[in-house]
Design an enzyme around this catalytic site. Sequence first.
Site, PDB file in Angstrom:
ATOM      1  N   THR A 101       3.877   2.992  -5.442  1.00  0.00           N
ATOM      2  CA  THR A 101       4.071   3.508  -6.796  1.00  0.00           C
ATOM      3  C   THR A 101       4.578   4.955  -6.760  1.00  0.00           C
ATOM      4  O   THR A 101       5.445   5.344  -7.547  1.00  0.00           O
ATOM      5  CB  THR A 101       2.763   3.404  -7.604  1.00  0.00           C
ATOM      6  OG1 THR A 101       2.457   2.013  -7.772  1.00  0.00           O
ATOM      7  CG2 THR A 101       2.895   4.048  -8.969  1.00  0.00           C
ATOM      8  N   SER A 127      -0.219   5.814  -3.954  1.00  0.00           N
ATOM      9  CA  SER A 127       0.162   6.016  -2.549  1.00  0.00           C
ATOM     10  C   SER A 127       1.661   5.801  -2.361  1.00  0.00           C
ATOM     11  O   SER A 127       2.334   5.209  -3.196  1.00  0.00           O
ATOM     12  CB  SER A 127      -0.607   5.047  -1.672  1.00  0.00           C
ATOM     13  OG  SER A 127      -0.425   3.729  -2.140  1.00  0.00           O
ATOM     14  N   ARG A 128       2.144   6.309  -1.259  1.00  0.00           N
ATOM     15  CA  ARG A 128       3.505   5.991  -0.829  1.00  0.00           C
ATOM     16  C   ARG A 128       3.437   4.729   0.025  1.00  0.00           C
ATOM     17  O   ARG A 128       2.393   4.361   0.540  1.00  0.00           O
ATOM     18  CB  ARG A 128       4.065   7.127   0.019  1.00  0.00           C
ATOM     19  CG  ARG A 128       4.346   8.409  -0.773  1.00  0.00           C
ATOM     20  CD  ARG A 128       5.089   9.396   0.111  1.00  0.00           C
ATOM     21  NE  ARG A 128       5.275  10.677  -0.550  1.00  0.00           N
ATOM     22  CZ  ARG A 128       6.254  10.933  -1.433  1.00  0.00           C
ATOM     23  NH1 ARG A 128       7.123   9.994  -1.757  1.00  0.00           N
ATOM     24  NH2 ARG A 128       6.361  12.126  -1.980  1.00  0.00           N
ATOM     25  N   LYS A 171      -2.031 -10.917   0.235  1.00  0.00           N
ATOM     26  CA  LYS A 171      -3.097 -10.469   1.130  1.00  0.00           C
ATOM     27  C   LYS A 171      -4.301 -11.413   1.046  1.00  0.00           C
ATOM     28  O   LYS A 171      -4.915 -11.738   2.054  1.00  0.00           O
ATOM     29  CB  LYS A 171      -3.520  -9.050   0.718  1.00  0.00           C
ATOM     30  CG  LYS A 171      -4.173  -8.285   1.834  1.00  0.00           C
ATOM     31  CD  LYS A 171      -4.070  -6.795   1.558  1.00  0.00           C
ATOM     32  CE  LYS A 171      -4.812  -5.986   2.589  1.00  0.00           C
ATOM     33  NZ  LYS A 171      -4.680  -4.545   2.335  1.00  0.00           N
ATOM     34  N   SER A 187     -13.225   1.386   1.286  1.00  0.00           N
ATOM     35  CA  SER A 187     -12.043   2.240   1.253  1.00  0.00           C
ATOM     36  C   SER A 187     -11.531   2.417  -0.182  1.00  0.00           C
ATOM     37  O   SER A 187     -11.322   3.530  -0.660  1.00  0.00           O
ATOM     38  CB  SER A 187     -10.961   1.611   2.145  1.00  0.00           C
ATOM     39  OG  SER A 187      -9.709   2.174   1.875  1.00  0.00           O
ATOM     40  N   ASP A 236      -9.432  -7.742  10.219  1.00  0.00           N
ATOM     41  CA  ASP A 236      -9.812  -8.306   8.932  1.00  0.00           C
ATOM     42  C   ASP A 236     -11.214  -7.822   8.604  1.00  0.00           C
ATOM     43  O   ASP A 236     -12.198  -8.394   9.051  1.00  0.00           O
ATOM     44  CB  ASP A 236      -9.775  -9.824   9.011  1.00  0.00           C
ATOM     45  CG  ASP A 236     -10.203 -10.448   7.699  1.00  0.00           C
ATOM     46  OD1 ASP A 236     -10.206  -9.733   6.671  1.00  0.00           O
ATOM     47  OD2 ASP A 236     -10.529 -11.644   7.689  1.00  0.00           O
ATOM     48  N   ILE A 291       3.648   2.371   3.149  1.00  0.00           N
ATOM     49  CA  ILE A 291       3.494   2.524   4.590  1.00  0.00           C
ATOM     50  C   ILE A 291       4.169   1.335   5.270  1.00  0.00           C
ATOM     51  O   ILE A 291       5.038   1.504   6.094  1.00  0.00           O
ATOM     52  CB  ILE A 291       2.021   2.654   4.975  1.00  0.00           C
ATOM     53  CG1 ILE A 291       1.488   3.980   4.398  1.00  0.00           C
ATOM     54  CG2 ILE A 291       1.865   2.669   6.486  1.00  0.00           C
ATOM     55  CD1 ILE A 291       0.007   4.030   4.283  1.00  0.00           C
ATOM     56  N   GLY A 344       0.311  -6.172  -1.457  1.00  0.00           N
ATOM     57  CA  GLY A 344       1.028  -7.238  -0.767  1.00  0.00           C
ATOM     58  C   GLY A 344       2.069  -7.946  -1.608  1.00  0.00           C
ATOM     59  O   GLY A 344       2.748  -8.845  -1.118  1.00  0.00           O
TER      60      GLY A 344
END
Lengths: 502, 502
Positions: free
Chosen positions: A212, A203-204, A297, A273, A265, A206, A177
């Site tokens: 990164t 990750s890319r 976040k 995850s 939430d 979204i 975030g």
Amino acid sequence: MKTLKLRKVAIDTYKENVAYLHRNCPLYRSEGFQALNKIEITNGIDTTPVIAVLNIVDDEKIIATDELGLSEQTFSQFKGVENCTVHVNHATPPSSLRLVHKKIAGNRLGKNDFLNICEDIVNNRYSKIEITAFLVGCAEGGLERDEILYLTEAMVETGKILDWGEPMVVDKHCIGGIPGNRTTMLIVPIVAAHGMLMPKTSSRAITSPSGTADTMEVLAKVNLKQEDLGTIVQLQRGFIAWGGTANLAPVDDILISVERPLALDSKGQMIASILSKKIAAGATHLLIDIPVGPTAKVQTQHDALKLRKLFEYIGDQTNLELEVIITDGRQPIGNGIGPTLEARDVLQVLHNEPNAPVDLKEKSLQMAGRILEFDPDVRGGQGYYLARDLLESGRALKKMEDIIMLQGKHHTSFKTAQFQYQVLAPESGYVNSINNLQIAHIARMAGAPMDKNAGIDLHIKLNDKVNVNDALYTINAEFNADFQFAKTSAQKNSGYTIGGKQ
Amino acid sequence: MKTLKLRKVAIDTYKENVAYLHRNCPLYRSEGFQALNKIEITNGIDTTPVIAVLNIVDDEKIIATDELGLSEQTFSQFKGVENCTVHVNHATPPSSLRLVHKKIAGNRLGKNDFLNICEDIVNNRYSKIEITAFLVGCAEGGLERDEILYLTEAMVETGKILDWGEPMVVDKHCIGGIPGNRTTMLIVPIVAAHGMLMPKTSSRAITSPSGTADTMEVLAKVNLKQEDLGTIVQLQRGFIAWGGTANLAPVDDILISVERPLALDSKGQMIASILSKKIAAGATHLLIDIPVGPTAKVQTQHDALKLRKLFEYIGDQTNLELEVIITDGRQPIGNGIGPTLEARDVLQVLHNEPNAPVDLKEKSLQMAGRILEFDPDVRGGQGYYLARDLLESGRALKKMEDIIMLQGKHHTSFKTAQFQYQVLAPESGYVNSINNLQIAHIARMAGAPMDKNAGIDLHIKLNDKVNVNDALYTINAEFNADFQFAKTSAQKNSGYTIGGKQ
């Protein structure tokens, strides 16, 4: 059991299995099939059916009356070729759905319950609405901490687990975030230069202006095969690659595909995850960064602490050595927001340039320091100084160059974007707040992360003094339409508030 | 805002809006669209967008790169013709979704909250997963009784409300799950023969072997226009039609399309569903039948009582005069199960034939009696005797014949089905139980309700004495494949248990 001819329908239904049947197919009425019914499809030999949700088609160009169509993802799961004979039946609900009902009714589930649910999910036996029912049952404190543990373990066990063959494999994760927050690209070379193993998959973006993997891609190839990653890590002790293709905790990807559009939430789900992905990736030591701020976040210190306790609990139970740091999330980290601008920041820090962003450097050193202290040979409290030495001596830069070379160097000319626009201070005073969400939004409008050079370059940060018409930041865009959208958005709301000294 | 050309894609996605975009459409990557994203589509003039979930297509025969496809239902909601220009954007989540989050978090919602949610649902702003989130939040005691009231009212107010222009409009409803239970087709002619207004809309079977509309269709047309229904009711005081096309409490149909495949146990949702439909259909007086039995929908007297109290509470608050009767749901009612066999039972009762099923006749008389007592001129306790007189005098039969004539008589030859199989008693004894679910399952396997003549004809009922090899029931089927499935299923489990006298 009735048979049809198999056909692949070139529609991408993402994480949901969809089958297509013509309305005039004799099976449609005789079997009482209905749109959105779930059916099971077998090839008559293999006993495990593929489950799909039914769409009814009125166009023989899409599907003929003696055919059964499968969407791209569904077709790829099916053991059969086009025109082969398939058997179609009503699907019975997955047996673990009764456990979901139990969860919704407020009951506590056990280790095996979560395993049964995850097995059915990973085998595509759950429709989107069944997954939603599970997620909502787990949301808003619906999971006790032991249940978070069981869910984490179940998500790990229903996928592949990497083994790097070493007793210590370090990793980091940021709750996210915060735009521009590219600490990973500094931490990996510092930590690897010290000799610790840090095989970092990232990750890319979204919903953010860059992930990164997007930023690293400015400098090097990130889409690498597992065997190449093994070679790089042997030679250099670290890499920064895209983690998208490994089959690690695949249930997580399926859950997220439903959770994200719902904006649920679900703290328990988020923890499971993150940790399931890290454990499956073979991490033994993990540093978690929880930035706190009004537009981060996590918005309060209290929430961050509760989250930290949960992370620590699951870490201890799964033998993951885990540390949590709570950081300042009130504004972007670094100056650049968007792949190329962020890569520039990272290189400035690695090259020890005088104009390198201090906040990015300091945060990276602090975090790298904490990871270095996982090494029993590093004295408690000395990690930061060791990290600073590795950076300022140029050894981190050398390590990064070696990693880039092995991943496959991209020759980047850090040229100015096609369109630029300076957002000016509307009055004199001090910067009282910077809205992470609005800055990220404008950077995305400008074209990030699709256009590598697009984004925002911040000139002024929180608590800085400004005079009227000083440039707060520059919007960079490659296409005029994007440029106009970003400009209009910034004119409506710059994301900055300016007021008295605080 | 980017534009594309509109195309209708002949795929039936039922209650979910789906849009199709080609993967090579320039908008796809530049806008960061992803499969399963929600987008909003406008024609550039009308301000209300149509919301749809995105599927990505790789076949230009289905959708070209400069086109946006809409599934059949979605296309019909859109104000535009094929090839017109459409504007596409990311959809913002419906504003009422934050209320769903509140509900999931355990908060009580008010009247306006439910109204906001229902308005967004009826305008197709909710995706299936958002609807699931709402339903799960409301399931398993998630709704207090005032919330059930608010939801009922909101579902009524977001649809059409019929007005029959009379102070008393009677109706009945059965909680369901009992095969053969065709009391409606006897109650309507009895009550209408007395002169009370009973405009009865009924449903078709979804998971059962026959709905009242399916059985009535054996005798008469049931798919009638609202204006024709108005004429019939003026002349005959009653009709038995299919209720599927009127836009009554449309939110209910959308919720059910998600709830059914989930098999959620949501008492509040069920009550709101039943009562909103009845109120919207213009009913002022309603009799509700709750059958109780081990294989009925409601399994204990205790659950039935709790349900009764809730019905009574909502009825009182909405000025619906409501009575609840709790009946014996331990076995099917009547002998025939399946449209034609059930219609035969009904005609036998109307014709006062000596072999007419007594249980169907008695239950219908009891219920008709309770409805007749809604008439202030009928003395308390006399309804049953009045109903019996109306039936046995032949006035109910005359009324039914008049109604059938006006709805459009179907000339039915009650011929024997193509394939028949008798299921025999495996031993001598007494019938200790009959499983409603298994009997319904076998009847559906045999082809009911699609094949009107298919189904089951019961010869032996609960507590009857049987000798070994006595016929328990006969399976009727029109197609050999169905016949074999039904036979196999009955051989595996006949649905009957035989034992000592109980």
